[in-house]
Write an enzyme that holds these catalytic residues in place. Structure first.
Site, PDB file in Angstrom:
ATOM      1  N   GLY A  96       0.876  -1.090  -0.022  1.00 17.58           N
ATOM      2  CA  GLY A  96      -0.086   0.029   0.161  1.00 17.58           C
ATOM      3  C   GLY A  96       1.061   1.152   0.125  1.00 17.58           C
ATOM      4  CE  LYS A  97       0.592   3.624  -6.088  1.00 13.59           C
ATOM      5  NZ  LYS A  97       1.657   2.618  -6.280  1.00 13.59           N
ATOM      6  CB  THR A 134      10.863   9.280  -9.151  1.00 16.41           C
ATOM      7  OG1 THR A 134       9.629   8.899  -9.480  1.00 16.41           O
ATOM      8  CG2 THR A 134      10.991   9.953  -7.820  1.00 16.41           C
ATOM      9  N   GLY A 136      16.953   8.301 -12.939  1.00 15.32           N
ATOM     10  CA  GLY A 136      17.107   9.292 -12.255  1.00 15.32           C
ATOM     11  C   GLY A 136      16.113  10.081 -11.737  1.00 15.32           C
ATOM     12  CG  ASP A 191       5.059   3.407  -2.510  1.00 16.10           C
ATOM     13  OD1 ASP A 191       4.647   4.498  -2.940  1.00 16.10           O
ATOM     14  OD2 ASP A 191       4.740   2.266  -2.685  1.00 16.10           O
TER      15      ASP A 191
HETATM   16  O1  RIB Z   1       3.734   1.464  -4.783  1.00 15.76           O
HETATM   17  C1  RIB Z   1       3.859  -0.088  -4.499  1.00 15.76           C
HETATM   18  C2  RIB Z   1       2.273  -0.245  -4.153  1.00 15.76           C
HETATM   19  O2  RIB Z   1       1.162   0.083  -4.731  1.00 15.76           O
HETATM   20  C3  RIB Z   1       2.165  -1.739  -3.483  1.00 15.76           C
HETATM   21  O3  RIB Z   1       2.635  -1.964  -2.534  1.00 15.76           O
HETATM   22  C4  RIB Z   1       0.781  -1.976  -3.546  1.00 15.76           C
HETATM   23  O4  RIB Z   1       0.068  -2.373  -2.494  1.00 15.76           O
HETATM   24  C5  RIB Z   1       0.143  -0.889  -4.496  1.00 15.76           C
HETATM   25  O5  RIB Z   1      -0.554   0.066  -3.448  1.00 15.76           O
END
Ligand code: RIB
Length: 308
Positions: free
Chosen positions: A37-38, A219, A224, A251
């Site tokens: 999850g982000k 990003t 880069g 993330d």
């Molecule tokens: O950015 C990666 C995430 O996107 C994953 O962990 C997935 O859960 C989605 O939310």
């Protein structure tokens, strides 16, 4: 404190030699299950960067939450306020990763779309924080209410525009830092038919920055990071690594970047540290499971200085 309000999922990742074509079945994949999850990924990254961090999100009262719970409690330095909603399913993500580490992700948001606003606002009122980090994997109402609250408190606002939502243009003028990948940058850009190379991304960053006045950070994975702000206009090359799984790299960058800005406030150094963290993230499987600690980031930088 860095406050992260956002999504939390259970990620089911299958590693395959190549992506299937439409209608094709690719067998012999390896399954890896871990939290993601982000929002949660970014909160873990901020916490592992060594900054006091709190994550606020929602899950269902189900077997997926049972699996995630253990990882949450292992993340000792991270404060959490996770609303458990009996009627909802925990968010889940189904991820396919090819042998180059590229991913394709589909998400069932479940409880992430039902964060109880009144409880959330109460939590905000009771929490001392000086900045917030948000993404777009929860509802517009959540994002806009949190932003309004944070603005009244005079907090810095970091907005990651992933995954792209059309409503982002209704809130981004309230943010101080806009962090996006190339796909989101192209969608936000008003210039005509940009391609995806670094030169084009520099132009796109300038266009969005000129229009918004914000710090714009794009990003670009192995190409880069491009940064344009009132006092900066730079391209930072990526650190070279062998990719295993790129999931969570963006993330990791966002969590580390916001944490470094809170801790030291030096944008150039924050980009350098966050780029290392994101590079290290892609060398391991999974999202949360691949986010490096600050010690790992420092060791990597030290190894580079020794090889100079
Ligand atoms: O950015 C990666 C995430 O996107 C994953 O962990 C997935 O859960 C989605 O939310």
């Amino acid at each position: 404190m860095n406050l992260v309000v956002g999504s939390i999922n259970l990620d089911f990742t299958i590693y395959v030699p190549r992506f299937p074509e439409v209608g094709e079945t690719v067998t012999d994949g390896d399954l890896f299950i871990s939290p993601g999850g982000k929002g949660f990924n970014q909160a873990v990254a901020s916490s592992r960067a060594g900054v006091k961090t709190k994550f606020v999100g929602a899950v269902g009262d189900d077997i997926m939450w049972e699996v995630i719970k253990k990882f949450v409690s292992d993340e000792k330095m991270l404060e959490t306020e996770i609303f458990i909603l009996g009627e909802e399913q925990t968010g889940s993500a189904f991820i396919v990763v090819d042998r180059l580490g590229n991913n394709r992700i589909v998400v069932s948001p479940g409880a992430n779309k039902k964060i109880p606003i009144d409880d959330l606002m109460l939590t905000l009122e009771m929490t001392k924080f000086s900045q917030i980090l948000l993404q777009c994997e929860v509802d517009y109402e959540v994002i806009s209410r949190v932003i309004d609250f944070a603005k009244k408190r005079g907090c810095k606002i970091f907005l990651n525009t992933a995954p792209f939502k059309s409503w982002v243009e209704d809130v981004y003028m309230s943010a101080d830092f806009l962090i996006m990948n190339e796909i989101e940058a192209k969608l936000l850009c008003k210039s005509s038919e940009p391609s995806a190379d670094s030169e084009e991304m520099i132009l796109i960053a300038r266009e969005i920055q000129g229009r918004t006045g914000k710090y714009v950070i794009i990003t670009m994975g192995e190409n880069g990071v491009v940064v344009k702000g009132p006092d900066i206009d730079s391209h930072f090359p990526a650190f070279e690594v062998t990719p295993v799984d790129t999931t969570g790299a963006g993330d990791t960058f966002c969590g580390y970047f916001s944490a470094e800005m809170l801790a030291r406030g030096d944008i150039v150094e924050a980009i350098r540290i966050s780029s290392v963290a994101a590079a290290l993230c892609v060398t391991k499987k999974g999202a949360v499971s691949s986010i490096p600690t600050k010690t790992e980031v420092e060791k990597f930088l030290f190894s580079l200085s020794r090889s100079d």
